[in-house]
Design a protein around this motif. Sequence first.
Motif, short mmCIF file in Angstrom:
data_model
loop_
_atom_site.label_atom_id
_atom_site.label_comp_id
_atom_site.label_asym_id
_atom_site.label_seq_id
_atom_site.Cartn_x
_atom_site.Cartn_y
_atom_site.Cartn_z
N PRO A 172 36.09 49.62 29.38
CA PRO A 172 37.04 49.22 28.55
C PRO A 172 38.01 49.40 28.30
O PRO A 172 39.14 49.36 28.58
CB PRO A 172 36.62 48.49 27.16
CG PRO A 172 34.42 48.66 27.77
CD PRO A 172 34.73 50.11 28.52
N ALA A 173 37.93 50.56 27.98
CA ALA A 173 39.45 51.53 27.41
C ALA A 173 40.55 52.07 28.87
O ALA A 173 41.10 52.18 28.67
CB ALA A 173 38.78 53.48 26.83
N ALA A 174 39.74 51.90 29.82
CA ALA A 174 40.55 52.28 31.10
C ALA A 174 40.86 51.09 31.83
O ALA A 174 41.47 51.10 33.15
CB ALA A 174 39.69 53.02 32.07
N ARG A 175 40.45 50.07 31.03
CA ARG A 175 41.35 48.19 31.38
C ARG A 175 42.14 49.11 31.92
O ARG A 175 42.92 48.00 33.04
CB ARG A 175 41.55 47.29 30.39
CG ARG A 175 41.23 46.16 31.30
CD ARG A 175 41.92 44.73 29.84
NE ARG A 175 40.19 44.89 29.61
CZ ARG A 175 39.96 45.11 28.13
NH1 ARG A 175 40.62 45.95 27.35
NH2 ARG A 175 38.54 45.23 28.07
N SER A 176 43.51 49.65 31.73
CA SER A 176 45.17 49.64 32.23
C SER A 176 45.00 50.18 33.68
O SER A 176 46.54 49.75 33.61
CB SER A 176 46.07 50.41 31.37
OG SER A 176 45.86 52.07 30.80
N ILE A 177 44.31 51.57 33.63
CA ILE A 177 44.66 51.48 34.93
C ILE A 177 43.78 51.38 35.57
O ILE A 177 42.86 51.93 37.13
CB ILE A 177 44.87 53.20 35.23
CG1 ILE A 177 42.92 53.64 34.16
CG2 ILE A 177 45.85 53.31 34.35
CD1 ILE A 177 42.80 55.56 34.08
N ARG A 178 42.76 50.20 35.76
CA ARG A 178 42.03 49.55 36.42
C ARG A 178 42.12 48.89 37.96
O ARG A 178 41.69 49.50 38.61
CB ARG A 178 41.35 48.25 36.10
CG ARG A 178 39.67 48.00 36.73
CD ARG A 178 38.70 46.78 35.67
NE ARG A 178 38.51 47.55 34.00
CZ ARG A 178 38.33 46.80 33.71
NH1 ARG A 178 38.16 45.76 33.31
NH2 ARG A 178 37.57 47.54 32.63
N GLY A 179 43.62 49.20 38.14
CA GLY A 179 43.46 48.77 39.91
C GLY A 179 43.89 49.86 40.90
O GLY A 179 43.82 50.09 41.19
N ASP A 180 44.21 50.44 39.93
CA ASP A 180 44.84 52.48 40.01
C ASP A 180 42.95 52.97 40.41
O ASP A 180 42.61 53.45 41.64
CB ASP A 180 45.39 53.69 39.27
CG ASP A 180 46.57 53.42 39.16
OD1 ASP A 180 47.17 52.58 40.73
OD2 ASP A 180 47.31 52.96 38.66
N LEU A 181 42.03 52.71 39.87
CA LEU A 181 40.94 53.56 39.66
C LEU A 181 40.07 52.32 41.24
O LEU A 181 38.95 53.06 42.29
CB LEU A 181 39.87 52.58 39.38
CG LEU A 181 40.14 53.99 36.96
CD1 LEU A 181 39.63 53.90 36.20
CD2 LEU A 181 39.60 54.91 37.82
N GLU A 213 42.78 63.32 38.56
CA GLU A 213 44.42 62.46 37.91
C GLU A 213 43.51 61.15 37.27
O GLU A 213 44.14 60.88 36.91
CB GLU A 213 45.01 62.47 39.13
CG GLU A 213 45.80 63.89 39.73
CD GLU A 213 46.90 63.68 40.34
OE1 GLU A 213 47.47 62.41 40.20
OE2 GLU A 213 47.51 64.81 40.90
N LEU A 214 42.79 60.66 38.06
CA LEU A 214 42.53 59.09 37.72
C LEU A 214 41.91 59.55 36.59
O LEU A 214 41.51 58.96 35.14
CB LEU A 214 42.29 58.42 39.10
CG LEU A 214 43.24 57.42 39.44
CD1 LEU A 214 42.89 57.23 40.31
CD2 LEU A 214 43.81 56.49 38.62
N LEU A 215 40.79 60.35 37.07
CA LEU A 215 39.47 60.75 35.76
C LEU A 215 39.68 61.60 34.57
O LEU A 215 39.57 61.16 33.56
CB LEU A 215 38.20 61.43 36.54
CG LEU A 215 37.70 61.29 38.03
CD1 LEU A 215 37.05 61.63 38.95
CD2 LEU A 215 37.16 59.81 38.18
N LEU A 216 41.35 62.38 35.30
CA LEU A 216 41.69 62.99 33.62
C LEU A 216 42.61 61.69 32.67
O LEU A 216 42.51 61.60 31.10
CB LEU A 216 42.42 64.22 33.89
CG LEU A 216 41.91 64.80 34.37
CD1 LEU A 216 43.40 66.29 34.58
CD2 LEU A 216 42.01 65.95 33.35
N ARG A 217 43.00 60.77 33.07
CA ARG A 217 43.48 59.59 32.84
C ARG A 217 42.89 59.17 32.01
O ARG A 217 42.11 58.42 31.35
CB ARG A 217 44.70 59.03 33.54
CG ARG A 217 45.22 59.44 33.78
CD ARG A 217 46.06 58.92 35.46
NE ARG A 217 47.16 57.32 34.91
CZ ARG A 217 47.14 56.51 35.71
NH1 ARG A 217 47.42 56.63 36.69
NH2 ARG A 217 47.75 55.21 34.86
#
Length: 270
Positions: free
Chosen positions: A122-131, A163-167
């Motif tokens: 849930p915390a990564a919702r803001s970058i879910r599209g990139d993921l 980079e995405l995993l770090l974010r």
Amino acid sequence: MSQPREALDLLSDCANCFGLCCVALPFARSADFAVDKDAGKPCANLRTDFSCGIHANLRERGFSGCTVFDCFGAGQKVSQVTFDGRDWRQAPGTARQMFDVFPVMRQLHELLWYLNEALGLPAARSIRGDLRRAYDDVDGRTRGSAEELAALNVPAIRAEVNELLLRTSELVRARVPGKKKNHRGADLMGARLKGADLRGANLRGAYLIAANLENADLRDADLIGADLRDANLRGADLTGSIFLTQAQLNAAKGDAATKIPPALTRPAHW
């Protein structure tokens, strides 16, 4: 807890693999392996049906390293998709290429495991599209031909995904109150961390070999790439820890009181 379809595709299925980890990979005589074996040479314990002749007694026979290894489903992908079910015994001309492709596929599937986990946070919702775009890109690459897979620049792909995993890690750990410890890449071999407060800590790539983490609080900690060989996790709380793999758990020592993420299985030897 049931897992999404992506995760199920990333679980090892030895019944649909041609024993690739038992042939393609080398190992050296050590505490983890009873004998030396060169890459591309079948293990002496590999049966003609690609099963292991000592699977039920690997640890007792000196092959604990085999019980730790996890291919993240790469074995069956190479066997059944890349080579369309043609095994290296019936089609020996495929052997060299198959064994070269397997380690590449294994790295790609490891990245898919991490991305799949990140997609569910849930915390990564803001970058879910990139993921999701990264997941689909890596997944597409795993379905290429053997020649295409062998030609991949895996370090470059890993760098982009990292980079995405770090974010993702930063977003997850930012929700933990207070100052978080940063032990990224730290040498903590044999460290005395019994009962330590490591909630939300950055332990990426940390060397925790034989560290005493008994009853430690590792909730929401980033454990990607952490070396947990022989680490004492008895009574430790790994609830919500991110990027922890089954192989890392298998390499550690825990007990019935160790709290682990729901996507992972408590090792039989604990």
